[in-house]
Scaffold this motif. Structure first.
Motif, PDB file in Angstrom:
ATOM      1  N   THR A 272       0.824  -1.198   0.000  1.00  0.00           N
ATOM      2  CA  THR A 272       0.000   0.000   0.000  1.00  0.00           C
ATOM      3  C   THR A 272       0.857   1.245   0.000  1.00  0.00           C
ATOM      4  O   THR A 272       2.075   1.187   0.027  1.00  0.00           O
ATOM      5  CB  THR A 272      -0.899   0.070   1.256  1.00  0.00           C
ATOM      6  OG1 THR A 272      -0.064   0.340   2.379  1.00  0.00           O
ATOM      7  CG2 THR A 272      -1.631  -1.224   1.490  1.00  0.00           C
ATOM      8  N   ARG A 273       0.177   2.369  -0.002  1.00  0.00           N
ATOM      9  CA  ARG A 273       0.862   3.657   0.058  1.00  0.00           C
ATOM     10  C   ARG A 273       1.460   3.909   1.439  1.00  0.00           C
ATOM     11  O   ARG A 273       2.270   4.801   1.610  1.00  0.00           O
ATOM     12  CB  ARG A 273      -0.132   4.761  -0.300  1.00  0.00           C
ATOM     13  CG  ARG A 273      -1.208   4.981   0.740  1.00  0.00           C
ATOM     14  CD  ARG A 273      -2.445   5.606   0.151  1.00  0.00           C
ATOM     15  NE  ARG A 273      -3.262   4.586  -0.474  1.00  0.00           N
ATOM     16  CZ  ARG A 273      -4.332   4.836  -1.208  1.00  0.00           C
ATOM     17  NH1 ARG A 273      -4.696   6.068  -1.425  1.00  0.00           N
ATOM     18  NH2 ARG A 273      -5.029   3.868  -1.743  1.00  0.00           N
TER      19      ARG A 273
ATOM     20  N   ASP B  59       3.327   4.601  -8.950  1.00  0.00           N
ATOM     21  CA  ASP B  59       2.606   4.659  -7.686  1.00  0.00           C
ATOM     22  C   ASP B  59       1.330   3.818  -7.736  1.00  0.00           C
ATOM     23  O   ASP B  59       0.382   4.066  -6.974  1.00  0.00           O
ATOM     24  CB  ASP B  59       2.250   6.103  -7.340  1.00  0.00           C
ATOM     25  CG  ASP B  59       1.322   6.735  -8.371  1.00  0.00           C
ATOM     26  OD1 ASP B  59       1.199   6.172  -9.488  1.00  0.00           O
ATOM     27  OD2 ASP B  59       0.725   7.790  -8.067  1.00  0.00           O
TER      28      ASP B  59
ATOM     29  N   ASP C 258       0.535   1.102  -6.556  1.00  0.00           N
ATOM     30  CA  ASP C 258       0.154   0.482  -5.285  1.00  0.00           C
ATOM     31  C   ASP C 258      -0.753   1.377  -4.451  1.00  0.00           C
ATOM     32  O   ASP C 258      -1.363   0.917  -3.480  1.00  0.00           O
ATOM     33  CB  ASP C 258       1.402   0.127  -4.471  1.00  0.00           C
ATOM     34  CG  ASP C 258       2.105  -1.101  -5.030  1.00  0.00           C
ATOM     35  OD1 ASP C 258       1.406  -1.945  -5.610  1.00  0.00           O
ATOM     36  OD2 ASP C 258       3.323  -1.208  -4.881  1.00  0.00           O
ATOM     37  N   ASN C 259      -0.853   2.653  -4.807  1.00  0.00           N
ATOM     38  CA  ASN C 259      -1.732   3.563  -4.070  1.00  0.00           C
ATOM     39  C   ASN C 259      -3.199   3.204  -4.211  1.00  0.00           C
ATOM     40  O   ASN C 259      -4.043   3.772  -3.517  1.00  0.00           O
ATOM     41  CB  ASN C 259      -1.523   5.003  -4.541  1.00  0.00           C
ATOM     42  CG  ASN C 259      -0.240   5.605  -4.007  1.00  0.00           C
ATOM     43  OD1 ASN C 259       0.484   4.961  -3.272  1.00  0.00           O
ATOM     44  ND2 ASN C 259       0.053   6.826  -4.400  1.00  0.00           N
ATOM     45  N   TYR C 260      -3.511   2.289  -5.098  1.00  0.00           N
ATOM     46  CA  TYR C 260      -4.905   1.918  -5.314  1.00  0.00           C
ATOM     47  C   TYR C 260      -5.256   0.596  -4.619  1.00  0.00           C
ATOM     48  O   TYR C 260      -6.277  -0.004  -4.919  1.00  0.00           O
ATOM     49  CB  TYR C 260      -5.195   1.841  -6.817  1.00  0.00           C
ATOM     50  CG  TYR C 260      -5.043   3.192  -7.485  1.00  0.00           C
ATOM     51  CD1 TYR C 260      -6.119   4.067  -7.580  1.00  0.00           C
ATOM     52  CD2 TYR C 260      -3.808   3.615  -7.966  1.00  0.00           C
ATOM     53  CE1 TYR C 260      -5.981   5.313  -8.157  1.00  0.00           C
ATOM     54  CE2 TYR C 260      -3.655   4.864  -8.548  1.00  0.00           C
ATOM     55  CZ  TYR C 260      -4.742   5.712  -8.637  1.00  0.00           C
ATOM     56  OH  TYR C 260      -4.594   6.960  -9.202  1.00  0.00           O
TER      57      TYR C 260
END
Length: 317
Positions: A60-61, A148, A150-152
């Motif tokens: 995750t973020r 980025d 993985d921010n989702y």
């Protein structure tokens, strides 16, 4: 003299009584400390605290740490829901907790009391924290994933009995993850390679009902470009009732190939697989001069390092 002696005897007696009281108190304290004393947090009506929030294979973020093969959130904020059949003191909606200095700290005015009764009180959570409208927020996926992506990776923790305080919350992955692994055939022109891989005709928006897995009000289907990491292209898709994923592969020379990956596993004839929450879909494709072939599809739970693979005969469509 008699009066003076009596005074001395009285003082000595008082001193003995005082010392005896102190000794009795100390011995009682030591005796209790040698037993298992129930922590204040686990008693009824103690303020609720959060010990951990985590999920296996977490990406995750937020910052994470791994303990006993489970990844725990150690950064960012979560929204916590507490339900009780008893009264308002034991419940609360979308309570914000933020991880700071090694602990989850309450970031809201709402203080929920621990009921110490898992039959009456339950807890749920989600990540990352948001300000919902009627417990709903809209998820919007990008037109193209960057580094980025993985921010989702949204997380949710379904309602479960609240049996300990501080509470340990088990989270799950909301999204479906997609990885397309690309190899090139020997017949492909020299210098020609894969420029991009896209998911075709998938929804980019949906309403998420917090804090569970429910998605609704999907937006119009669109295309999403996956993020390229060498020969692997990665991203996320909104879980829905689709039984296949359409892919578009564009080469450096400008050739376009569109193909369909069926999600149904022939080994599970009793069920029809759909694009599901918490599943990682890995699709292996081979790009040739005139066609692209899907060689294998495998799935795995985010919570498990092991996949379930099957061959698929889909060629270029």
């Amino acid at each position: 003299n008699d009066r003076e002696n009596m005074k001395n005897i009285t003082n000595k007696l008082w001193t003995w009584v005082t010392l005896s009281s102190v000794i009795f108190t100390l011995s009682t304290f030591i005796s209790c400390s040698q037993q298992e004393i129930e922590p204040a947090g686990s008693t009824k009506d103690a303020p609720l605290a959060i010990a951990s929030a985590g999920v296996a294979e977490l990406t995750t973020r937020a910052t994470i740490t791994t303990q006993n093969s489970t990844d725990y959130l150690t950064g960012g904020s979560i929204g916590v829901y507490v339900y009780s059949t008893t009264g308002d003191s034991y419940k609360g909606d979308n309570i914000k907790w933020t991880y700071r200095n090694g602990f989850w700290e309450l970031d809201a005015e709402t203080v929920v009391l621990f009921e110490n009764n898992g039959e009456k009180q339950q807890i749920a959570a989600y990540y990352p924290y948001a300000e919902p409208t009627e417990d709903k927020i809209q998820i919007t996926l990008p037109e193209a994933y960057g580094d980025d992506y993985d921010n989702y990776d949204y997380l949710y923790g379904e309602y479960a009995r609240l049996t300990s305080n501080p509470a340990a919350i088990k989270m799950k992955h909301l999204m479906a993850k997609v990885t397309v692994n690309v190899t090139t055939g020997t017949d492909i022109d020299a210098g020609d390679g894969v420029k991009s891989v896209e998911l075709v005709g998938v929804p980019r928006t949906a309403d998420w009902t917090l804090p569970d897995v429910t998605l609704s009000n999907y937006g119009t289907n669109a295309d999403i470009a996956l993020y390229g990491k060498g020969s692997a292209y990665c991203g996320y898709a909104l879980p829905n009732e689709a039984e296949s994923l359409a892919l578009r592969i564009t080469t450096d020379s400008g050739r376009l190939f569109t193909l369909t990956a069926l999600l149904d596993n022939a080994e599970t004839t009793d069920d029809t697989e759909v694009l599901s929450s918490g599943i990682h879909y890995t699709i292996s494709v081979k790009v040739g001069k005139d066609k692209v072939t899907i060689e294998q599809i495998s799935t795995s739970d985010f919570d498990s390092p092991f996949g379930d693979g099957w061959n698929n005969e889909n060629d270029l469509k």
